[in-house]
Design a protein around this motif. Structure first.
Motif, PDB file in Angstrom:
ATOM      1  N   GLY A  15      -7.003  74.429  23.045  1.00 40.46           N
ATOM      2  CA  GLY A  15      -8.119  73.588  22.368  1.00 40.46           C
ATOM      3  C   GLY A  15      -9.349  73.395  23.329  1.00 40.46           C
ATOM      4  O   GLY A  15      -9.519  72.249  23.125  1.00 40.46           O
ATOM      5  N   GLY A  16      -9.360  74.195  24.203  1.00 33.87           N
ATOM      6  CA  GLY A  16     -10.474  74.031  25.242  1.00 33.87           C
ATOM      7  C   GLY A  16      -9.877  73.098  26.578  1.00 33.87           C
ATOM      8  O   GLY A  16     -10.833  72.789  27.333  1.00 33.87           O
ATOM      9  N   LEU A  17      -8.709  72.646  26.484  1.00 36.40           N
ATOM     10  CA  LEU A  17      -8.215  71.687  27.537  1.00 36.40           C
ATOM     11  C   LEU A  17      -7.246  72.408  28.437  1.00 36.40           C
ATOM     12  O   LEU A  17      -6.391  73.159  28.010  1.00 36.40           O
ATOM     13  CB  LEU A  17      -7.482  70.634  26.970  1.00 36.40           C
ATOM     14  N   THR A  18      -7.066  72.155  29.608  1.00 37.26           N
ATOM     15  CA  THR A  18      -6.144  72.779  30.539  1.00 37.26           C
ATOM     16  C   THR A  18      -5.101  71.721  30.578  1.00 37.26           C
ATOM     17  O   THR A  18      -4.868  70.909  29.881  1.00 37.26           O
ATOM     18  CB  THR A  18      -6.633  72.430  31.891  1.00 37.26           C
ATOM     19  N   ALA A  19      -3.969  72.353  31.150  1.00 40.03           N
ATOM     20  CA  ALA A  19      -2.704  71.840  31.118  1.00 40.03           C
ATOM     21  C   ALA A  19      -2.976  70.331  31.497  1.00 40.03           C
ATOM     22  O   ALA A  19      -2.343  69.177  30.983  1.00 40.03           O
ATOM     23  CB  ALA A  19      -1.629  72.435  31.870  1.00 40.03           C
ATOM     24  N   MET A  20      -3.512  70.174  32.633  1.00 41.78           N
ATOM     25  CA  MET A  20      -3.629  68.717  33.251  1.00 41.78           C
ATOM     26  C   MET A  20      -4.318  67.714  32.349  1.00 41.78           C
ATOM     27  O   MET A  20      -4.132  66.718  32.131  1.00 41.78           O
ATOM     28  CB  MET A  20      -4.194  68.710  34.839  1.00 41.78           C
ATOM     29  N   GLU A  21      -5.504  68.470  31.549  1.00 39.41           N
ATOM     30  CA  GLU A  21      -6.454  67.562  30.910  1.00 39.41           C
ATOM     31  C   GLU A  21      -5.299  67.283  29.606  1.00 39.41           C
ATOM     32  O   GLU A  21      -5.774  66.182  28.780  1.00 39.41           O
ATOM     33  CB  GLU A  21      -7.761  68.451  30.389  1.00 39.41           C
ATOM     34  N   THR A  22      -4.686  68.266  29.267  1.00 35.84           N
ATOM     35  CA  THR A  22      -3.690  67.908  27.862  1.00 35.84           C
ATOM     36  C   THR A  22      -2.755  66.903  28.264  1.00 35.84           C
ATOM     37  O   THR A  22      -2.543  65.756  27.469  1.00 35.84           O
ATOM     38  CB  THR A  22      -3.020  69.359  27.679  1.00 35.84           C
ATOM     39  N   TYR A  23      -2.293  66.723  29.557  1.00 38.49           N
ATOM     40  CA  TYR A  23      -1.532  65.641  29.889  1.00 38.49           C
ATOM     41  C   TYR A  23      -2.192  64.239  29.754  1.00 38.49           C
ATOM     42  O   TYR A  23      -1.310  63.303  29.185  1.00 38.49           O
ATOM     43  CB  TYR A  23      -1.282  65.732  31.326  1.00 38.49           C
ATOM     44  N   ARG A  24      -3.394  64.434  30.352  1.00 34.67           N
ATOM     45  CA  ARG A  24      -3.908  63.159  30.331  1.00 34.67           C
ATOM     46  C   ARG A  24      -4.423  62.713  28.970  1.00 34.67           C
ATOM     47  O   ARG A  24      -4.372  61.463  28.493  1.00 34.67           O
ATOM     48  CB  ARG A  24      -5.372  63.188  31.374  1.00 34.67           C
ATOM     49  N   LEU A  25      -4.832  63.721  28.113  1.00 36.35           N
ATOM     50  CA  LEU A  25      -5.413  63.244  26.681  1.00 36.35           C
ATOM     51  C   LEU A  25      -4.032  62.564  25.869  1.00 36.35           C
ATOM     52  O   LEU A  25      -4.301  61.756  25.143  1.00 36.35           O
ATOM     53  CB  LEU A  25      -5.788  64.531  26.178  1.00 36.35           C
ATOM     54  N   VAL A  26      -3.085  63.275  25.938  1.00 35.06           N
ATOM     55  CA  VAL A  26      -2.086  62.758  25.358  1.00 35.06           C
ATOM     56  C   VAL A  26      -1.553  61.306  25.873  1.00 35.06           C
ATOM     57  O   VAL A  26      -1.090  60.464  24.882  1.00 35.06           O
ATOM     58  CB  VAL A  26      -0.514  63.627  25.434  1.00 35.06           C
ATOM     59  N   ALA A  27      -1.465  60.994  27.114  1.00 32.21           N
ATOM     60  CA  ALA A  27      -1.327  59.896  27.609  1.00 32.21           C
ATOM     61  C   ALA A  27      -2.170  58.884  27.261  1.00 32.21           C
ATOM     62  O   ALA A  27      -1.686  57.506  26.744  1.00 32.21           O
ATOM     63  CB  ALA A  27      -1.306  59.843  29.155  1.00 32.21           C
ATOM     64  N   GLU A  28      -3.440  59.105  27.310  1.00 26.45           N
ATOM     65  CA  GLU A  28      -4.458  58.248  26.820  1.00 26.45           C
ATOM     66  C   GLU A  28      -4.329  57.786  25.225  1.00 26.45           C
ATOM     67  O   GLU A  28      -4.518  56.857  24.808  1.00 26.45           O
ATOM     68  CB  GLU A  28      -5.803  58.757  27.126  1.00 26.45           C
ATOM     69  N   SER A  29      -4.021  59.008  24.521  1.00 25.70           N
ATOM     70  CA  SER A  29      -3.742  58.770  23.013  1.00 25.70           C
ATOM     71  C   SER A  29      -2.612  58.036  22.731  1.00 25.70           C
ATOM     72  O   SER A  29      -2.619  56.980  21.819  1.00 25.70           O
ATOM     73  CB  SER A  29      -3.468  60.333  22.380  1.00 25.70           C
ATOM     74  N   MET A  30      -1.500  57.972  23.586  1.00 27.72           N
ATOM     75  CA  MET A  30      -0.391  57.376  23.040  1.00 27.72           C
ATOM     76  C   MET A  30      -0.527  55.962  23.627  1.00 27.72           C
ATOM     77  O   MET A  30      -0.091  54.669  23.006  1.00 27.72           O
ATOM     78  CB  MET A  30       0.637  57.921  23.777  1.00 27.72           C
ATOM     79  N   ARG A  31      -1.548  55.835  24.772  1.00 35.77           N
ATOM     80  CA  ARG A  31      -1.791  54.282  25.210  1.00 35.77           C
ATOM     81  C   ARG A  31      -2.488  53.522  24.204  1.00 35.77           C
ATOM     82  O   ARG A  31      -2.418  52.272  23.675  1.00 35.77           O
ATOM     83  CB  ARG A  31      -2.395  54.233  26.257  1.00 35.77           C
ATOM     84  N   LYS A  32      -3.438  54.252  23.338  1.00 32.63           N
ATOM     85  CA  LYS A  32      -4.226  53.600  22.207  1.00 32.63           C
ATOM     86  C   LYS A  32      -3.304  53.223  20.990  1.00 32.63           C
ATOM     87  O   LYS A  32      -3.578  52.523  20.373  1.00 32.63           O
ATOM     88  CB  LYS A  32      -5.151  54.637  21.786  1.00 32.63           C
ATOM     89  N   VAL A  33      -2.502  54.147  20.872  1.00 32.11           N
ATOM     90  CA  VAL A  33      -1.536  53.935  19.601  1.00 32.11           C
ATOM     91  C   VAL A  33      -0.472  52.992  19.720  1.00 32.11           C
ATOM     92  O   VAL A  33      -0.308  52.035  19.030  1.00 32.11           O
ATOM     93  CB  VAL A  33      -1.133  55.459  19.136  1.00 32.11           C
ATOM     94  N   VAL A  34       0.079  52.967  20.931  1.00 28.84           N
ATOM     95  CA  VAL A  34       1.696  52.070  21.152  1.00 28.84           C
ATOM     96  C   VAL A  34       1.292  50.964  21.621  1.00 28.84           C
ATOM     97  O   VAL A  34       1.124  50.810  22.848  1.00 28.84           O
ATOM     98  CB  VAL A  34       2.611  53.092  21.769  1.00 28.84           C
TER      99      VAL A  34
END
Length: 364
Positions: free
Chosen positions: A106-125
């Motif tokens: 999806g245009g994201l590196t592994a490290m960027e994926t790590y960060r995006l999922v962490a940021e998304s989870m912080r917004k949600v939970v």
């Protein structure tokens, strides 16, 4: 000069490091956490190392090492968030279980994926919520290439491993709720890491409790590649040979290893016990058939530990509400009568912490 030690010395050293002598109210092995399972392995791991009442209420549960649920001391989850943050993009790729040929999704590196999922989870939970509800909301915030169709729940959701790995840096812990597992924000979240704060600390802890060991064994424990671990391998370790095989441990633990003498004890270790987390399984259990029986794809049995050696395995079942039946399978043909008495005592300890009045042992 490189010191040579025997397999027996290594096992006796680990028994002591893990607190299996029951000489402390809180075993130091909590430094690497207690992995939990649906059968309550963390509680039984603590019971194998202590003599009094067993409670996990004062500890915190989170998806930490390898994305598996572990209990840790209060306040340590925030520290682990920085220590477990990948130290390179190739390390992130390994931990996310991406194929080597895959460098972006999806245009994201592994490290960027790590960060995006962490940021998304912080917004949600932002309050306690079920895993399913959190997954549904996080799925809306990540690229479609980061999701998969799940026949089991008949929906499309974010991949499981990134979801688990993103929870800790997002400042999320786990707890049991009336409707199942709940995710909830830590009281003090702290910022999402920008880099690994102390990768050497994790290496050091593995070597202290499960060493002497090699970079390959540490890599398997961290769920990364040997090449990644070699990049951050500490320079100040002591090299020893274990029956001729090169391995390493912290310099401060060499004398303890060399001075270890025989231990005499019997313990019934649960599946996923820290003692069984060592990745040198050929040292723990030399016979391949016994390894295969002890470490299975699903539903591992527990291990019978006798004087530092894994001498068999065990399973238990509840008979009615008042009796725990423990079935022990020895790897040896004959079982010493004294061993039977010690196993019975350990079975009664397990029944005690599970709140069952009595235990009966059957030897297969």
């Amino acid at each position: 000069m490189t010191k040579n030690v025997s397999r027996d010395q290594v096992l006796w050293y680990r028994v002591r490091q893990h607190g299996l002598l029951r000489d402390s109210e809180e075993p130091a092995v909590l430094d690497i956490g207690l992995q939990d399972t649906q059968t309550g392995s963390a509680q039984l791991a603590l019971a194998a190392r202590t003599t009094g009442p067993v409670s996990l209420d004062s500890y915190e549960l989170g998806w930490t090492l390898r994305g598996a649920p572990h209990y840790h001391r209060p306040g340590e989850l925030r520290q682990l968030a920085g220590e477990l943050w990948p130290w390179s993009d190739t390390d992130a790729q390994s931990r996310l279980s991406w194929p080597k040929a895959r460098t972006v999704t999806g245009g994201l590196t592994a490290m960027e994926t790590y960060r995006l999922v962490a940021e998304s989870m912080r917004k949600v939970v932002t309050k306690p919520m079920t895993k399913g509800a959190a997954s549904t909301e996080v799925t809306k915030l990540v690229p479609a290439e980061q999701t998969r169709a799940c026949p089991g729940c008949k929906s499309t959701h974010v991949y499981e491993q990134p979801f688990r790995l993103g929870s800790l840096p997002a400042g999320i812990r786990l707890r049991a709720g009336e409707t199942g597992l709940l995710l909830e924000p830590l009281p003090k979240r702290g910022p999402i890491p920008t880099k690994s704060t102390n990768p050497h600390g994790l290496v050091d802890r593995y070597l202290r409790f499960l060493g002497p060991a090699t970079p390959a064994e540490v890599a398997k424990w961290l769920d990364t590649s040997t090449a990644n671990v070699r990049e951050i391998w500490p320079d100040d370790l002591a090299e020893v040979t274990v029956d001729g095989r090169r391995a390493w441990l912290p310099k401060g633990n060499v004398d303890e290893l060399l001075d270890c003498d025989r231990v005499e004890l019997v313990r019934l270790l649960p599946a996923m016990d820290p003692f069984l987390q060592a990745r040198d399984r050929d040292l723990l259990v030399p016979e391949k058939a016994e390894q295969k029986a002890l470490w299975t794809m699903l539903g591992n049995p527990g291990a019978l530990l006798v004087d530092g050696q894994i001498g068999g395995m065990w399973r238990s079942r509840l008979v009615g509400r008042k009796k725990l039946e423990v079935t022990v399978t020895s790897f040896d043909a004959d079982i010493d009568p004294a061993l039977r008495d010690d196993v019975q005592a350990e079975a009664e300890r397990i029944a005690e912490v599970r709140g069952v009045p009595a235990a009966v042992v059957r030897f297969a």
